[in-house]
Design a protein around this motif. Structure first.
Motif, PDB file in Angstrom:
ATOM      1  N   PRO A 224       0.909  -1.501   0.038  1.00 30.59           N
ATOM      2  CA  PRO A 224       0.036   0.470  -0.088  1.00 30.59           C
ATOM      3  C   PRO A 224       1.117   1.424   0.228  1.00 30.59           C
ATOM      4  CG  PRO A 224      -1.001  -1.439   1.322  1.00 30.59           C
ATOM      5  CD  PRO A 224       0.149  -1.776   0.571  1.00 30.59           C
ATOM      6  N   LEU A 225       2.380   1.254   1.035  1.00 36.05           N
ATOM      7  CA  LEU A 225       3.071   2.307   0.661  1.00 36.05           C
ATOM      8  C   LEU A 225       3.857   2.964  -0.321  1.00 36.05           C
ATOM      9  CD1 LEU A 225       4.518   2.581   3.765  1.00 36.05           C
ATOM     10  CD2 LEU A 225       2.677   3.126   3.195  1.00 36.05           C
ATOM     11  N   LEU A 226       4.095   1.678  -1.496  1.00 33.86           N
ATOM     12  CA  LEU A 226       4.172   1.726  -2.934  1.00 33.86           C
ATOM     13  C   LEU A 226       3.105   2.664  -3.773  1.00 33.86           C
ATOM     14  CD1 LEU A 226       6.319  -1.350  -3.800  1.00 33.86           C
ATOM     15  CD2 LEU A 226       6.896   0.353  -2.641  1.00 33.86           C
ATOM     16  N   VAL A 227       1.446   1.976  -3.316  1.00 31.96           N
ATOM     17  CA  VAL A 227       0.824   2.298  -3.836  1.00 31.96           C
ATOM     18  C   VAL A 227       0.400   4.460  -4.250  1.00 31.96           C
ATOM     19  CG1 VAL A 227      -1.579   2.000  -5.538  1.00 31.96           C
ATOM     20  CG2 VAL A 227      -0.489   0.514  -4.090  1.00 31.96           C
ATOM     21  N   ASP A 228       0.801   4.272  -2.946  1.00 31.62           N
ATOM     22  CA  ASP A 228       0.015   5.677  -2.393  1.00 31.62           C
ATOM     23  C   ASP A 228       0.736   5.934  -0.764  1.00 31.62           C
ATOM     24  OD1 ASP A 228      -0.050   8.153  -1.410  1.00 31.62           O
ATOM     25  OD2 ASP A 228      -2.526   8.119  -2.142  1.00 31.62           O
ATOM     26  N   SER A 229       1.746   5.900  -0.634  1.00 32.06           N
ATOM     27  CA  SER A 229       2.243   6.534   0.784  1.00 32.06           C
ATOM     28  C   SER A 229       1.056   7.665   2.149  1.00 32.06           C
ATOM     29  CB  SER A 229       3.676   6.863   1.319  1.00 32.06           C
ATOM     30  OG  SER A 229       3.675   7.898   1.194  1.00 32.06           O
ATOM     31  N   GLY A 230       0.685   8.058   0.974  1.00 34.37           N
ATOM     32  CA  GLY A 230      -0.349   8.933   2.053  1.00 34.37           C
ATOM     33  C   GLY A 230      -1.715   7.959   2.786  1.00 34.37           C
ATOM     34  N   ALA A 231      -1.735   6.653   2.191  1.00 33.62           N
ATOM     35  CA  ALA A 231      -2.498   5.554   3.024  1.00 33.62           C
ATOM     36  C   ALA A 231      -1.919   5.914   4.556  1.00 33.62           C
ATOM     37  CB  ALA A 231      -2.092   4.004   2.099  1.00 33.62           C
ATOM     38  N   ALA A 232      -1.120   6.086   4.995  1.00 35.08           N
ATOM     39  CA  ALA A 232      -0.817   5.686   6.497  1.00 35.08           C
ATOM     40  C   ALA A 232      -1.820   6.704   6.733  1.00 35.08           C
ATOM     41  CB  ALA A 232       0.724   6.181   6.449  1.00 35.08           C
ATOM     42  N   ARG A 233      -1.793   7.735   6.358  1.00 37.33           N
ATOM     43  CA  ARG A 233      -2.339   8.460   7.195  1.00 37.33           C
ATOM     44  C   ARG A 233      -3.996   8.764   7.620  1.00 37.33           C
ATOM     45  NH1 ARG A 233       0.020  13.322   6.577  1.00 37.33           N
ATOM     46  NH2 ARG A 233       1.723  13.940   5.001  1.00 37.33           N
ATOM     47  N   PRO A 242       7.284  11.778   5.896  1.00 36.07           N
ATOM     48  CA  PRO A 242       7.792  12.052   4.513  1.00 36.07           C
ATOM     49  C   PRO A 242       7.170  12.785   3.834  1.00 36.07           C
ATOM     50  CG  PRO A 242       7.316   9.910   4.297  1.00 36.07           C
ATOM     51  CD  PRO A 242       6.080   9.643   5.235  1.00 36.07           C
ATOM     52  N   ASP A 243       8.045  13.836   3.514  1.00 37.21           N
ATOM     53  CA  ASP A 243       8.360  15.915   3.067  1.00 37.21           C
ATOM     54  C   ASP A 243       6.921  16.026   1.701  1.00 37.21           C
ATOM     55  OD1 ASP A 243      10.082  17.030   4.436  1.00 37.21           O
ATOM     56  OD2 ASP A 243      11.515  16.207   3.113  1.00 37.21           O
ATOM     57  N   TRP A 444       6.943   1.017   9.893  1.00 31.58           N
ATOM     58  CA  TRP A 444       7.717   1.227   8.355  1.00 31.58           C
ATOM     59  C   TRP A 444       8.039   2.444   7.880  1.00 31.58           C
ATOM     60  CZ3 TRP A 444       3.996  -2.515   9.006  1.00 31.58           C
ATOM     61  CH2 TRP A 444       4.751  -4.084   9.336  1.00 31.58           C
ATOM     62  N   ILE A 445       6.540   3.313   8.476  1.00 33.68           N
ATOM     63  CA  ILE A 445       6.405   4.877   8.350  1.00 33.68           C
ATOM     64  C   ILE A 445       5.950   5.918   9.629  1.00 33.68           C
ATOM     65  CG2 ILE A 445       4.300   4.291   7.353  1.00 33.68           C
ATOM     66  CD1 ILE A 445       5.335   6.608   5.035  1.00 33.68           C
ATOM     67  N   GLY A 446       5.928   6.886   9.196  1.00 35.75           N
ATOM     68  CA  GLY A 446       5.856   8.125  10.382  1.00 35.75           C
ATOM     69  C   GLY A 446       7.259   8.231  11.647  1.00 35.75           C
ATOM     70  N   LYS A 450      13.072   6.927  10.329  1.00 40.67           N
ATOM     71  CA  LYS A 450      11.595   6.089   8.616  1.00 40.67           C
ATOM     72  C   LYS A 450      11.777   7.003   7.233  1.00 40.67           C
ATOM     73  CE  LYS A 450       9.532   2.343  11.999  1.00 40.67           C
ATOM     74  NZ  LYS A 450      10.948   1.813  11.675  1.00 40.67           N
ATOM     75  N   ASN A 451      10.907   8.592   7.728  1.00 40.86           N
ATOM     76  CA  ASN A 451      10.709   9.121   6.560  1.00 40.86           C
ATOM     77  C   ASN A 451      11.482   9.856   5.602  1.00 40.86           C
ATOM     78  OD1 ASN A 451       7.715   9.027   8.079  1.00 40.86           O
ATOM     79  ND2 ASN A 451       8.622  11.147   9.230  1.00 40.86           N
ATOM     80  N   VAL A 452      12.523   9.873   6.659  1.00 34.20           N
ATOM     81  CA  VAL A 452      13.634  10.982   6.050  1.00 34.20           C
ATOM     82  C   VAL A 452      14.663   9.213   4.756  1.00 34.20           C
ATOM     83  CG1 VAL A 452      16.250  11.043   5.868  1.00 34.20           C
ATOM     84  CG2 VAL A 452      15.692  12.071   7.736  1.00 34.20           C
TER      85      VAL A 452
END
Length: 714
Positions: A224-233, A242-243, A444-446, A450-452
């Protein structure tokens, strides 16, 4: 015999390792594919083969299969193999230090300390692996000592199946010491022989329908994060991200397409099932899986509950669903049963563990009018858990598979066979985007580090996309993209930042950056300076000194400051290659005064049912010294007892309220090298349900005058 009335039990054992290759040399920098091959991958299939009635699913990440192919068919060796093969007298000082640092990389309790010579070598090296101490230790090790260490590191990783199949392994273990160069090379040759059988044996078992093989996306990315990391929100609305979002849906499709093709090429047929890396799902990820040809997938029960937003867990998780009218089917793992195997059962006898597992499964079956229409999915890591079992899990599987083979209410089934026999009818709402760990992607993110790493990955992808647009650069851009796909793997992000860490954090960081650097080199452009240095420059935290303290033992935090001098271990600190999703304590604190050892436990929200629980504080020393606390459900009738050998008397300084506190006089405790060593166990009857730390012990300094003087604060 008719299977009517039997609950389907679908075990899915997941196998994966990241790509350990150094992009510059092509050689794996770490040995884990080879070593897990000798143990988990070989043992797991052998356990199934001994019981013809048993059917299970094995999930192989294609990047693992790719590395097994390289080791067994292409003659590749990893860096640790080469260090083993080199004669002890030819080892340079840097190589000697590397061996001393890393050739005890095994579960000490079950794979090192049980062998006298291996244990003696560990004691000779010591626990301090600082550069200065390794330099001194190298001087204490003779060439023969180093040769014995080279052999034992490789010998200890053979699993029970290899040992039963090859009696020579037992002979080497009996010999124990004074190994020759010929012995060492024979051990390595035996490893080649064991490894060479893994893929052919799994392929044959699949052909015979004894097992099913499913796959993960090729390099094990969080899809899901490859498709769109915005899914984590959606699942982490309060976390920083991430930026810019990372959005490479074509990479997600490519990882799925390759998984399908590579599994077919090396294991005989295209897989029907997908264990998305770390159980990570989203609506788009499910759609892409269906497009790639996968007919079913799986994830954690918490994702189902978040997707439905209603319903009782017990009524909804034991069946299959459709992800969309045209998408793949999906099943959801029983978290308790899966975690129990991975984290609780190793400390109990095989019979106790299987009694507990089958008891829960029978209870599930008894609450279903037609249990044969339902499935309990038990899904977990198939390679790391067995290091915690004293025998590698052999007795556990003999008990489990043996009893399931003739059980009147339960039967095993592969995930695919269950879904074919019971095609799901219920179409789910869009899947809640999350992983199997705490229903989020936070591993993995957040986290800032990891964000860097995600920023570095996105920057590299943007560069590759620019070159893909130039016909004369397309071939180089496709080579660069390969290294980007490797860097998209989940493991690099697992070890960055919080909460996980290991003694190999620097190597994982190095490999992540090397993959991205190689992508830039393929394009012929300068490597960004941001990749020249570690992304996470922090070291593993050193233990904070304990300062003398005098807490009031009353079961509550009387003042904010009374535990300030303590050492604190939080549940989030208990990291590793596997993650336990539910802990019964949030944290453990311990400290000292000149006369007493203090311990504090903070129960988590999951420790609700305290009936028949016993809390045990076990100290290492003669007479099995320990504190046992019973009646935890009735604080006013708390029973706290100090036991050592035949001595048994009440422990007066113990209390339970919002927290649990106790104090033990140092003059009652065993002293070892100016420390006491202890572990915290929570038991129901004789069954251990939680342990801190999971392996080994915590160390508390002895309050010598020198220590108290050095660490006294006012």
């Amino acid at each position: 015999m008719s299977m009517a009335g039997k609950l389907n039990v679908a075990f899915l054992w997941h196998m994966h390792q990241p790509d350990y290759r150094d992009p510059g040399t092509g050689q794996p920098l770490m040995p884990w594919v080879r070593l897990h091959g000798l143990k988990g991958y070989t043992d797991m299939l052998e356990a199934v083969r001994r019981f013809p009635e048993i059917r299970v699913t094995f999930n192989f990440a294609p990047v693992l299969v790719k590395q097994l192919v390289a080791l067994t068919l292409e003659g590749q060796t990893d860096h640790y193999w080469d260090l083993t093969a080199k004669p002890g007298e030819e080892l340079e000082i840097g190589e000697r230090k590397h061996i001393l640092r890393h050739f005890f990389s095994a579960n000490w309790e079950t794979m090192v300390l049980k062998y006298p010579r291996y244990r003696d070598l560990l004691h000779r090296r010591g626990r301090d692996v600082s550069e200065a101490e390794l330099e001194r230790a190298a001087g204490r090790f003779s060439d023969q000592d180093l040769r014995d260490l080279q052999v034992w590191f490789n010998l200890a990783w053979f699993g029970w199946a290899a040992e039963e199949r090859h009696p020579q392994i037992r002979e080497w273990k009996r010999k124990g010491r004074n190994f020759s160069e010929e012995d060492k090379l024979a051990v390595l040759q035996m490893q080649k022989e064991v490894l060479s059988r893994i893929l052919p044996d799994y392929r044959a078992a699949w052909e015979q329908e004894a097992i099913e093989i499913s796959a993960s996306p090729f390099y094990h990315p969080i899809l899901p994060l490859l498709v769109d990391s915005g899914a984590a929100r959606i699942c982490q609305p309060r976390d920083d991200m991430p930026d810019k979002p990372f959005m490479r849906p074509d990479d997600a499709r490519e990882q799925l397409r390759r998984a399908m093709e590579y599994t077919k090429k090396h294991l005989g047929r295209a897989p029907e099932g997908l264990w998305p890396s770390e159980g990570s799902v989203s609506p788009k990820a499910a759609e892409f899986a269906g497009e790639a040809g996968f007919r079913w997938m799986a994830t954690d029960e918490a994702v189902l509950m978040a997707t439905l937003g209603r319903g009782k867990r017990e009524e909804v998780i034991y069946q299959g669903y459709r992800t969309s009218p045209s998408g793949p089917d999906i099943v959801f793992r029983d978290r308790y049963l899966s975690d129990a195997i991975g984290f609780r059962y190793a400390r109990n006898t095989a019979k106790q563990a299987v009694d507990d597992l089958l008891g829960h499964l029978q209870n599930i079956a008894s609450h279903k009018a037609h249990p044969e229409n339902h499935v309990a999915a038990v899904i977990l890591d198939g390679e790391n858990a067995w290091e915690y079992f004293s025998d590698g899990g052999r007795l556990f599987f003999e008990e489990l598979y043996g009893r399931l083979s003739k059980h009147p209410r339960l039967r095993t089934a592969t995930v695919g066979s269950y879904l074919k026999a019971h095609p799901p009818e219920t179409v789910l709402p869009p899947l809640f985007p999350a992983s199997w760990i705490r229903c989020s992607f936070r591993i993995w993110i957040g986290d800032p580090i990891k964000n860097v790493a995600w920023n570095r990955l996105r920057e590299c992808g943007e560069m590759i996309d620019e070159y893909l647009k130039k016909p004369q650069k397309r071939e180089a851009a496709l080579r660069a993209r390969e290294w980007l796909l490797v860097a998209e793997g989940s493991d690099w992000f697992w070890w960055y930042g919080e909460p996980n860490n290991s003694s190999f954090d620097a190597e994982f960081d190095q490999l992540f950056r090397l993959n991205l650097m190689q992508a830039y080199k393929e394009l012929g452009v300068p490597v960004p300076p941001t990749l020249e240095h570690p992304i996470d420059v922090s070291e593993m935290p050193e233990e904070v000194p304990l300062f003398p303290m005098e807490p009031i033992i009353d079961g509550k935090e009387t003042t904010f400051y009374e535990w300030v001098g303590a050492r604190v271990i939080k549940a989030s600190d208990l990291s590793g290659a596997m993650t336990f999703t539910t802990r019964l304590f949030d944290r453990v604190c311990y400290g000292l005064s000149p006369s007493h050892f203090f311990l504090r436990l903070d129960p988590s929200e999951h420790l609700r049912d305290r009936q028949e629980l016993t809390l045990v504080i076990r100290f290492i020393g003669e007479g099995q010294p320990r504190v046992e606390m019973g009646n935890l459900e009735a604080p006013e009738h708390l029973e706290a007892v100090w036991i050592r050998g035949e001595t048994r008397h009440p422990l007066k300084a113990a209390a339970i309220g919002r927290i649990i506190e106790l104090a033990v006089p140092f003059d009652q405790l065993p002293r070892e090298l100016n420390e006491i060593h202890f572990a915290v166990l929570l038991k129901r009857g004789d069954f251990e349900i939680e342990r801190w730390p999971r392996l080994g012990t915590y160390a508390c300094p002895w309050p010598t005058p020198e220590y108290l003087t050095r660490n006294w604060v006012i």
